[in-house]
Write a protein that holds these residues in place. Structure first.
Motif, mmCIF file in Angstrom:
data_model
loop_
_atom_site.group_PDB
_atom_site.id
_atom_site.type_symbol
_atom_site.label_atom_id
_atom_site.label_comp_id
_atom_site.label_asym_id
_atom_site.label_seq_id
_atom_site.Cartn_x
_atom_site.Cartn_y
_atom_site.Cartn_z
ATOM 1 N N THR A 70 0.805 -1.233 0.000
ATOM 2 C CA THR A 70 0.000 0.000 0.000
ATOM 3 C C THR A 70 0.836 1.280 0.000
ATOM 4 N N THR A 71 2.138 1.212 -0.316
ATOM 5 C CA THR A 71 2.990 2.393 -0.229
ATOM 6 C C THR A 71 3.467 2.829 -1.610
ATOM 7 N N PRO A 72 4.007 4.052 -1.714
ATOM 8 C CA PRO A 72 4.573 4.520 -2.992
ATOM 9 C C PRO A 72 5.767 3.669 -3.421
ATOM 10 N N PRO A 73 6.240 3.838 -4.666
ATOM 11 C CA PRO A 73 7.353 3.012 -5.180
ATOM 12 C C PRO A 73 8.631 3.173 -4.371
ATOM 13 N N ASN A 74 9.448 2.119 -4.385
ATOM 14 C CA ASN A 74 10.777 2.146 -3.790
ATOM 15 C C ASN A 74 11.824 2.287 -4.878
ATOM 16 N N THR A 75 12.965 2.815 -4.509
ATOM 17 C CA THR A 75 14.085 2.910 -5.438
ATOM 18 C C THR A 75 15.380 2.968 -4.649
ATOM 19 N N THR A 76 16.495 2.740 -5.338
ATOM 20 C CA THR A 76 17.818 2.877 -4.720
ATOM 21 C C THR A 76 18.066 4.356 -4.426
ATOM 22 N N LEU A 77 18.417 4.667 -3.192
ATOM 23 C CA LEU A 77 18.537 6.064 -2.775
ATOM 24 C C LEU A 77 19.933 6.605 -3.037
ATOM 25 N N SER A 78 19.977 7.871 -3.434
ATOM 26 C CA SER A 78 21.245 8.508 -3.778
ATOM 27 C C SER A 78 21.999 9.001 -2.549
ATOM 28 N N GLN A 79 21.272 9.526 -1.552
ATOM 29 C CA GLN A 79 21.936 10.243 -0.466
ATOM 30 C C GLN A 79 22.856 9.352 0.362
ATOM 31 N N ASN A 80 22.600 8.035 0.361
ATOM 32 C CA ASN A 80 23.435 7.164 1.175
ATOM 33 C C ASN A 80 24.839 6.998 0.611
ATOM 34 N N ASN A 81 25.030 7.342 -0.664
ATOM 35 C CA ASN A 81 26.386 7.324 -1.204
ATOM 36 C C ASN A 81 27.263 8.348 -0.496
ATOM 37 N N GLY A 82 26.657 9.469 -0.093
ATOM 38 C CA GLY A 82 27.416 10.453 0.675
ATOM 39 C C GLY A 82 27.853 9.900 2.016
ATOM 40 N N ILE A 83 27.005 9.088 2.647
ATOM 41 C CA ILE A 83 27.368 8.487 3.932
ATOM 42 C C ILE A 83 28.485 7.461 3.749
ATOM 43 N N VAL A 84 28.421 6.669 2.666
ATOM 44 C CA VAL A 84 29.479 5.691 2.403
ATOM 45 C C VAL A 84 30.821 6.406 2.274
ATOM 46 N N SER A 85 30.843 7.529 1.570
ATOM 47 C CA SER A 85 32.088 8.275 1.398
ATOM 48 C C SER A 85 32.559 8.880 2.719
#
Length: 596
Positions: free
Chosen positions: A397-412
């Motif tokens: 019942t929720t909106p679509p999911n996708t791979t998030l961009s902002q977590n790449n900043g956390i990885v770095s």
């Protein structure tokens, strides 16, 4: 799975290694005092954790938590934003000042949106655990998931198109819950386009989207998200469109001020200062987990602060929310809205392009070369994972999911690419969603505090895109393609009004390049809106431009003289590095240069 890795560590190395790890905790917890030394001194960087490295339970939980906290704003925003925008289109139904019936309608819609926030967190947690895994599909060469730290969350790129579709459905006499059910059914049908794209051979995808094209996509995603972070920092996205003293910003506790007011800016800047303090003086462990301390520190300052007796943090949401919740507590009649199919298909093409770029950026941050068979499998598994997670999210019942961009900043920033942190992140998201009180606490974080953290993190995505653009040598052809693409993409991000489709009374604005015509059929109007929304999306128009130019502009012969000059420059730089670079940094640079 992270749990099995921790279990194996326990069996082979003991309980201590499994819980806190066999790390040099004295080094990890020793702060830096750079201004207390007379001589120039270089400090050891925080340790880097590879994508296949098993972390202890403590480190996994801490790094996973900051991923989850950073994602939470992205996840909770769509349902709240979409429902609030749609209610503003129908004041005769949802303006509580008009009467008891309207007030009851608004309260009901708000309760549904609150449920969707928790359901979105649950679906994002399940999707993240799937996406960081590598699940072979039997009897095929394909896989599900990326096998790297690619987190999944509710997609914000649909925030522009979903209110348009819901407005169209409700204009035909349906209520908001019936309209949401038709939207979910349309998502379940259209999402398989992205699954089909995942099966296209990688050689074709790479020919269409080489690294510099993906770099344009990632960079423009970062530009758009950084703008969103600034809007939150100034008080909220809803009040940023018309900043004035009378257009007050909700979402900051009891304090209702105009966009960009000094108290909002100051609280957001406090998070920036905490980040800076930790970067200068923090121990490696604190620097690896700075997002947690920045958010918690900013939240603590906001909780203690008041403005004319009004509080920035209140406990209303936590007090009024249920203790537990789960999927399907609210149900919607599933249907399909035909006019929404074309714009939805365009939206999923955009999502596939974004996912391609996000996974490539994650590989780069994880020190994995974005080429070869392993890279192609990650792209295929990530695109298929996007489609499967979105279908499951719609079922939930929720909106679509996708791979998030902002977590790449956390990885770095954290120098942690271990998938153990990804599993921990998924676990935290499940906790946030199932325990409704925790989700309500996240909603109580002031917009301005979140904005201060998110603006900095989103800017790291821009840097990831720049790195991808420069992954190979930039010749004149590449220079032209990137410049032309960024001209349209960044221009659209800075001045979006030129291709905005308009809703309701603003739909027939004469300044639109494809204005609304009352004689249009529903299908043609939906197609018009879908095309205009796609062109109004910076990373879509920029990426499409880069793809087209890459396919039609012929390759140039390599200029040998230019190469000789560049090789001479590189030789001089390496000679300077040998005399000036700290030993461990020199070794790392040579290792990376050898790989590249």
């Amino acid at each position: 799975m992270a749990s099995s890795s921790i279990y194996q560590t326990w069996k082979t190395q003991g309980l201590k290694a499994a819980l806190i790890g066999d790390y040099d905790w004295k080094f990890l917890c020793t702060p830096r005092f750079p201004f207390c030394k007379k001589e120039k001194h270089a400090y050891e960087p925080p340790p880097f954790y590879a994508h296949d490295e098993s972390l202890s339970l403590t480190v996994s939980v801490m790094i996973g938590l900051q991923h989850a906290l950073t994602m939470s704003t992205n996840i909770i925003t769509p349902a709240l934003l979409i429902f609030n925008v749609v209610m503003s289109y129908f004041p005769e139904l949802y303006d509580s000042s008009l009467g008891a019936e309207q007030a009851a309608n608004r309260q009901r819609a708000t309760d549904v949106a609150q449920y969707l926030v928790s359901a979105s967190l649950i679906c994002s947690g399940i999707g993240t655990m799937m996406q960081v895994s590598t699940i072979p599909i039997p009897f095929t060469k394909y896989q599900l998931g990326t096998g790297v730290l690619s987190t999944m969350g509710t997609a914000n790129q649909y925030n522009a198109i979903f209110p348009v579709i819901l407005y169209d459905i409700m204009s035909r006499g349906y209520d908001i819950e019936e309209a949401w059910g038709k939207l979910l059914g349309t998502i379940m049908v259209c999402v398989w386009l992205e699954a089909f794209i995942s099966l296209i051979p990688y050689k074709i995808l790479n020919r269409i989207c080489p690294p510099y094209v993906l770099g344009v996509t990632v960079m423009l995603i970062g530009v758009q998200l950084t703008g969103a972070g600034i809007r939150f920092w100034g008080g909220g996205a809803g009040c940023s469109g018309n900043p004035s003293a009378t257009n007050l910003c909700p979402g900051n506790g009891e304090v209702m001020l105009g966009f960009g007011s000094a108290p909002y800016i100051a609280l957001g800047f406090s998070v920036f200062l905490i980040f800076l303090f930790i970067e200068v003086f923090g121990s490696p462990f604190f620097r690896n987990t700075m997002v947690i301390w920045g958010l918690l520190g900013g939240y603590a300052i906001a909780a203690m602060a008041t403005y004319e007796g009004q509080h920035f943090v209140t406990g209303d949401r936590m007090r009024d929310s249920d203790v537990f919740t789960f999927l399907w507590v609210e149900r919607f009649p599933i249907g399909i809205h035909g006019p929404a199919i074309i714009p939805m298909l365009i939206a999923f093409i955009v999502t596939a392009m974004e996912t391609f770029g996000d996974i490539t950026a994650t590989e780069h941050a994880s020190r994995l070369r974005p080429e070869g068979e392993a890279h192609s499998k990650r792209i295929q598994g990530g695109l298929l994972g996007d489609a499967v997670a979105t279908f499951f999210a719609a079922l939930g019942t929720t909106p679509p999911n996708t791979t998030l961009s902002q977590n790449n900043g956390i990885v770095s920033l954290t120098r942690c690419a271990s998938t153990s942190a990804g599993y921990a992140c998924g676990f935290w998201l499940l906790i946030f969603g199932v325990i409704a009180k925790v989700g309500a606490w996240i909603l109580s974080i002031p917009n301005c505090v979140l904005g201060g953290a998110l603006t900095f993190l989103f800017a790291n995505i821009i840097l990831s895109g720049i790195k991808l653009i420069g992954f190979y040598r930039i010749d004149r052809r590449t220079h032209y393609i990137v410049a032309a693409s960024l001209a349209l993409g960044v221009g659209t991000a800075l001045v979006p009004a030129f291709s905005s489709p308009g809703i309701g009374a603003s739909a027939a604005r004469p300044n639109q390049w494809w204005p609304y015509d009352p004689s249009m059929s529903d299908a043609l109007d939906s197609f018009r809106v879908g095309i205009m929304i796609a062109i109004n999306t910076p990373y879509f128009i920029g990426s499409i431009t880069a793809i087209i130019l890459n396919l039609i502009i012929p390759m140039d012969l390599i200029d040998d003289e230019e190469l000789l000059v560049e090789e001479e420059w590189q030789k001089e730089e390496k000679e300077e590095d040998v005399s000036e670079t700290v030993p461990h940094e020199k070794d790392l640079k040579e290792t990376w240069d050898d790989k590249v």
